[in-house]
Design a protein around this motif. Structure first.
Motif: not given
Length: 131
Positions: A7-8, A96-102, A112-113, A115-120
């Motif tokens: 995710l990071a 890809k980020l949205e998949e990793k976030l899920e 923290e990760e 929240k950071k992913a959602q902001e990005v």
């Protein structure tokens, strides 16, 4: 120190691509401003030619003013050509980020990760929408 999570890594990738697009937009804006400034200059042709040569970093006496204009125009076109593939890379990385976030939320990634992913994600969607 633990290695960064998927995710990071995905978050950093999208963030880097958005920053790269912003940089290209600034570069394009600067190039267009330089060309417009030189085209609209009211100074004598010899001085304009000298200034243009300084802009292009080729102070050769045998090259003509139209050559320098074409060089600047070519640089602008090359910069514009960067945007379509870059936008596609951002779109792919965003998916890809949205998949990793899920997956990260399901597996208990740190708050923290997440929240950071959602902001990005929000930042990337705004950046690709407005330009």
């Amino acid at each position: 120190m633990a290695p960064p999570s998927p995710l990071a890594i995905a978050t950093g990738s999208v963030q880097r691509l958005v920053k790269e697009e912003t940089s290209y937009h600034k570069e394009l804006k600067n190039q267009e401003a330089r060309l417009e400034k030189l085209v609209n200059s009211t100074e004598e042709n010899e001085n304009k030619e000298y200034q243009l040569k300084q802009e292009v970093y080729r102070p050769s006496s045998y090259l003509t003013l139209p050559y320098y204009f074409s060089q600047l125009e070519a640089a602008i076109e090359e910069t514009k050509a960067v945007f379509p593939p870059l936008r596609q890379r951002i779109t792919d990385a965003l998916a890809k980020l949205e998949e990793k976030l899920e997956a990260g939320q399901a597996s208990g990634a740190s708050e923290e990760e997440v929240k950071k992913a959602q902001e990005v994600i929000t930042l990337a969607k705004e950046a690709t929408k407005e330009k």
